[in-house]
Design an enzyme around this catalytic site. Structure first.
Site, PDB file in Angstrom:
ATOM      1  N   LYS A  65       0.984  -0.954   0.104  1.00 47.39           N
ATOM      2  CA  LYS A  65      -0.230   0.080  -0.053  1.00 47.39           C
ATOM      3  C   LYS A  65       0.918   1.310  -0.042  1.00 47.39           C
ATOM      4  CE  LYS A  65      -3.919  -2.425   0.289  1.00 47.39           C
ATOM      5  NZ  LYS A  65      -4.814  -2.038  -0.855  1.00 47.39           N
ATOM      6  N   ARG A  66       2.034   1.208  -0.388  1.00 39.38           N
ATOM      7  CA  ARG A  66       3.037   2.166  -0.640  1.00 39.38           C
ATOM      8  C   ARG A  66       3.199   2.951   0.709  1.00 39.38           C
ATOM      9  NH1 ARG A  66       2.771  -1.319  -4.276  1.00 39.38           N
ATOM     10  NH2 ARG A  66       2.521  -0.567  -6.266  1.00 39.38           N
TER      11      ARG A  66
ATOM     12  N   ALA B  99       2.934   7.046   0.839  1.00 44.58           N
ATOM     13  CA  ALA B  99       2.188   7.620   0.021  1.00 44.58           C
ATOM     14  C   ALA B  99       1.313   8.639   0.891  1.00 44.58           C
ATOM     15  CB  ALA B  99       1.148   6.416  -0.804  1.00 44.58           C
TER      16      ALA B  99
ATOM     17  N   LEU C  26      -1.252   9.881   3.818  1.00 45.30           N
ATOM     18  CA  LEU C  26      -2.498   9.133   4.842  1.00 45.30           C
ATOM     19  C   LEU C  26      -3.246   7.916   3.857  1.00 45.30           C
ATOM     20  CD1 LEU C  26      -4.930   9.338   7.005  1.00 45.30           C
ATOM     21  CD2 LEU C  26      -5.904  11.270   5.402  1.00 45.30           C
TER      22      LEU C  26
ATOM     23  N   LEU D 277      -6.002   6.834   2.521  1.00 42.28           N
ATOM     24  CA  LEU D 277      -7.366   7.597   2.100  1.00 42.28           C
ATOM     25  C   LEU D 277      -8.746   6.838   2.179  1.00 42.28           C
ATOM     26  CD1 LEU D 277      -5.978   9.192  -1.200  1.00 42.28           C
ATOM     27  CD2 LEU D 277      -6.188  10.447   1.019  1.00 42.28           C
TER      28      LEU D 277
ATOM     29  N   GLY E  12       1.160  13.185   4.029  1.00 39.68           N
ATOM     30  CA  GLY E  12       1.309  12.662   5.687  1.00 39.68           C
ATOM     31  C   GLY E  12       2.601  12.122   5.624  1.00 39.68           C
TER      32      GLY E  12
ATOM     33  N   GLU F 135       4.546  14.976   6.136  1.00 38.15           N
ATOM     34  CA  GLU F 135       4.418  15.403   7.426  1.00 38.15           C
ATOM     35  C   GLU F 135       5.323  14.934   8.585  1.00 38.15           C
ATOM     36  OE1 GLU F 135      -0.095  15.541   6.803  1.00 38.15           O
ATOM     37  OE2 GLU F 135       0.287  17.627   7.984  1.00 38.15           O
TER      38      GLU F 135
ATOM     39  N   GLU G  39      -3.004  17.101  -1.137  1.00 42.36           N
ATOM     40  CA  GLU G  39      -4.089  17.249  -0.268  1.00 42.36           C
ATOM     41  C   GLU G  39      -5.212  18.052  -1.054  1.00 42.36           C
ATOM     42  OE1 GLU G  39      -1.148  16.927   0.872  1.00 42.36           O
ATOM     43  OE2 GLU G  39      -1.294  16.214   2.922  1.00 42.36           O
TER      44      GLU G  39
ATOM     45  N   ARG H  91      -6.837  16.643  -3.849  1.00 43.77           N
ATOM     46  CA  ARG H  91      -8.090  15.702  -3.224  1.00 43.77           C
ATOM     47  C   ARG H  91      -9.257  16.345  -2.383  1.00 43.77           C
ATOM     48  NH1 ARG H  91      -5.824  11.817  -5.897  1.00 43.77           N
ATOM     49  NH2 ARG H  91      -3.811  11.137  -5.280  1.00 43.77           N
TER      50      ARG H  91
ATOM     51  N   GLY I 282      -3.227  17.556   7.742  1.00 43.39           N
ATOM     52  CA  GLY I 282      -3.585  17.215   9.341  1.00 43.39           C
ATOM     53  C   GLY I 282      -2.753  16.653  10.267  1.00 43.39           C
TER      54      GLY I 282
HETATM   55  C1  1HE Z   1      -3.124   3.778  -1.046  1.00 40.05           C
HETATM   56  C2  1HE Z   1      -2.532   4.946  -1.030  1.00 40.05           C
HETATM   57  C3  1HE Z   1      -3.086   6.081  -0.003  1.00 40.05           C
HETATM   58  C4  1HE Z   1      -1.467   4.019  -2.474  1.00 40.05           C
HETATM   59  N1  1HE Z   1      -3.956   5.538   0.544  1.00 40.05           N
HETATM   60  N2  1HE Z   1      -4.198   3.437  -0.520  1.00 40.05           N
HETATM   61  N3  1HE Z   1      -2.020  10.356  -0.689  1.00 40.05           N
HETATM   62  C5  1HE Z   1      -2.248  10.573  -2.332  1.00 40.05           C
HETATM   63  O1  1HE Z   1      -2.866  11.057  -2.381  1.00 40.05           O
HETATM   64  C6  1HE Z   1      -1.073   9.440  -2.839  1.00 40.05           C
HETATM   65  C7  1HE Z   1      -1.857   8.601  -3.359  1.00 40.05           C
HETATM   66  N4  1HE Z   1      -1.187   7.380  -3.927  1.00 40.05           N
HETATM   67  C8  1HE Z   1      -0.460   7.599  -5.221  1.00 40.05           C
HETATM   68  O2  1HE Z   1      -0.430   8.678  -5.731  1.00 40.05           O
HETATM   69  C9  1HE Z   1       0.317   6.199  -5.742  1.00 40.05           C
HETATM   70  O3  1HE Z   1      -0.162   5.256  -4.908  1.00 40.05           O
HETATM   71  C10 1HE Z   1       1.775   6.509  -5.565  1.00 40.05           C
HETATM   72  C11 1HE Z   1       2.423   7.496  -6.573  1.00 40.05           C
HETATM   73  C12 1HE Z   1       2.293   6.949  -4.230  1.00 40.05           C
HETATM   74  C13 1HE Z   1       2.386   5.106  -5.773  1.00 40.05           C
HETATM   75  O4  1HE Z   1       1.949   4.645  -7.134  1.00 40.05           O
HETATM   76  P1  1HE Z   1       2.290   3.200  -7.757  1.00 40.05           P
HETATM   77  O5  1HE Z   1       1.666   3.005  -9.291  1.00 40.05           O
HETATM   78  O6  1HE Z   1       3.435   2.636  -7.306  1.00 40.05           O
HETATM   79  O7  1HE Z   1       1.108   2.342  -6.743  1.00 40.05           O
HETATM   80  P2  1HE Z   1      -0.542   2.116  -6.814  1.00 40.05           P
HETATM   81  O8  1HE Z   1      -0.773   1.093  -7.725  1.00 40.05           O
HETATM   82  O9  1HE Z   1      -1.006   3.584  -6.880  1.00 40.05           O
HETATM   83  O10 1HE Z   1      -0.896   1.835  -5.303  1.00 40.05           O
HETATM   84  C14 1HE Z   1      -0.484   0.296  -4.779  1.00 40.05           C
HETATM   85  C15 1HE Z   1      -1.732   0.143  -3.854  1.00 40.05           C
HETATM   86  O11 1HE Z   1      -1.568   1.099  -2.609  1.00 40.05           O
HETATM   87  C16 1HE Z   1      -2.929   0.272  -4.384  1.00 40.05           C
HETATM   88  O12 1HE Z   1      -4.051  -0.576  -3.661  1.00 40.05           O
HETATM   89  P3  1HE Z   1      -4.354  -1.902  -4.464  1.00 40.05           P
HETATM   90  O13 1HE Z   1      -5.397  -2.600  -3.414  1.00 40.05           O
HETATM   91  O14 1HE Z   1      -5.135  -1.488  -5.771  1.00 40.05           O
HETATM   92  O15 1HE Z   1      -3.013  -2.733  -4.738  1.00 40.05           O
HETATM   93  C17 1HE Z   1      -3.436   1.737  -3.887  1.00 40.05           C
HETATM   94  O16 1HE Z   1      -4.928   1.995  -3.894  1.00 40.05           O
HETATM   95  C18 1HE Z   1      -2.561   1.975  -2.525  1.00 40.05           C
HETATM   96  N5  1HE Z   1      -2.342   3.134  -1.993  1.00 40.05           N
HETATM   97  N6  1HE Z   1      -1.562   5.260  -1.879  1.00 40.05           N
HETATM   98  C19 1HE Z   1      -4.643   4.265   0.464  1.00 40.05           C
HETATM   99  N7  1HE Z   1      -2.682   7.181   0.063  1.00 40.05           N
HETATM  100  C20 1HE Z   1      -3.022  13.460   8.111  1.00 40.05           C
HETATM  101  S1  1HE Z   1      -3.546  14.526   6.698  1.00 40.05           S
HETATM  102  C21 1HE Z   1      -2.483  13.948   5.456  1.00 40.05           C
HETATM  103  C22 1HE Z   1      -3.298  13.887   4.210  1.00 40.05           C
HETATM  104  C23 1HE Z   1      -2.556  13.072   3.027  1.00 40.05           C
HETATM  105  O17 1HE Z   1      -1.532  12.502   3.437  1.00 40.05           O
HETATM  106  S2  1HE Z   1      -3.242  13.430   1.581  1.00 40.05           S
HETATM  107  C24 1HE Z   1      -2.360  12.395   0.653  1.00 40.05           C
HETATM  108  C25 1HE Z   1      -2.602  11.123   0.301  1.00 40.05           C
END
Ligand code: 1HE
Length: 263
Positions: free
Chosen positions: A30-31, A67, A69, A71, A114, A117, A137, A140, A145
């Protein structure tokens, strides 16, 4: 043999390397998205640090550091729960920032939301060349946070953080270094070695020096100047009159301590 970290959830791994405690985010499928279990695991790791720990090294398994929080945890929450969630991150990241030992983060791949962070709460950041930083964020429809608006703005300024979140831009390793997101950039695969070297180096500082740097310096920097100057004079007096400082000063004056050479 039992380890102080036996009880950690499987999404984080803890180990001692001598007197350096190593924490690895271990949810690569889940990265290393930060869900409640992982955040609780980070807290358990810091709560369980053995007394002899001199520094902590934080790194991550898989292609990406984190990756951000998880989500999936955002979908069905009401504001009071969301506030409690954010405040929980604040509490635990504060334990990292204002704990007893220096914390060094070694980053690679995505350091996002996160995840950024989390590393902003650490004291030293080493980036491998594969790193990229983002605060998605904005795109999205949410907001940071995990303390980012306090800590990331301290590192790169309000203006850069605002632009990063508004536009969803990313910074690469060199750009991140230039704006203050990392202290070192290393070739891929070399970050951990560098992190360990730094951990050993800061681990042999006089304990009062690390106390002053972790506890006093950030507070002095945020005080009004007059209070800051007073706090600085107190901290300086306490540190320099410690027996360990006296011994180090004597060693220098007796030409037994290394000079400050370019390295
Ligand atoms: C996740 C998450 C996640 C991956 N929550 N499940 N963060 C983001 O907006 C970043 C979202 N993630 C991405 O953009 C990409 O996953 C990556 C660029 C980091 C990596 O890409 P990749 O192609 O290597 O992996 P993938 O195919 O996108 O993800 C592999 C799995 O991890 C997949 O699940 P699967 O069940 O389909 O295998 C994804 O859904 C899962 N995954 N990232 C949940 N973030 C305290 S407030 C803080 C607020 C934030 O941090 S907002 C930023 C959120």
């Amino acid at each position: 043999m039992t380890s102080p970290f036996d009880r950690l959830p499987s999404c984080v791994a803890g180990a001692m390397q001598g007197d350096i405690a190593v924490l690895r985010l271990s949810r690569p499928d889940k990265r290393n998205a930060l869900d409640d279990t992982m955040i609780a695991g980070i807290e358990m790791f810091f709560d369980g640090l053995p007394a002899e720990t001199k520094a902590v090294l934080l790194h991550a398994q898989g292609e990406h550091f984190s990756a951000g929080l998880d989500l999936t945890e955002l979908t069905v929450r009401k504001a009071p729960e969301a506030i409690a969630h954010s405040r929980n991150w604040h509490r635990i990241f504060r334990q990292i920032e204002f704990g007893h030992v220096p914390v060094i983060a070694v980053m690679h791949g995505a350091v996002v939301g996160g995840g950024l962070e989390l590393v902003a709460a650490c004291h030293i950041r080493v980036a491998e060349r594969s790193v990229y930083y983002a605060l998605p964020e904005g795109s999205r429809g949410i907001f940071v946070g995990g303390g980012g608006s306090v800590r990331i703005t301290r590192l790169i300024g309000v203006s850069r953080m605002m632009e990063m979140m508004m536009t969803g831009r990313t910074y690469d390793a060199d750009q991140g270094f230039a704006i203050g997101l990392s202290h070192y950039v290393m070739e891929d695969g070399k970050g951990l070695e560098k992190g360990l070297e730094l951990a050993r180096q800061v681990g042999v500082n006089a304990p009062m020096t690390n106390f002053a740097l972790i506890q006093a310096l950030p507070r002095i920097a945020e005080s009004d100047p007059d209070s800051g100057f007073v706090m600085e004079s107190l901290m300086s007096a306490i540190a320099s009159t410690e027996p360990e400082a006296q011994a180090r000063l004597e060693a220098f004056l007796a030409k037994r301590a290394p000079k400050v050479l370019r390295r």
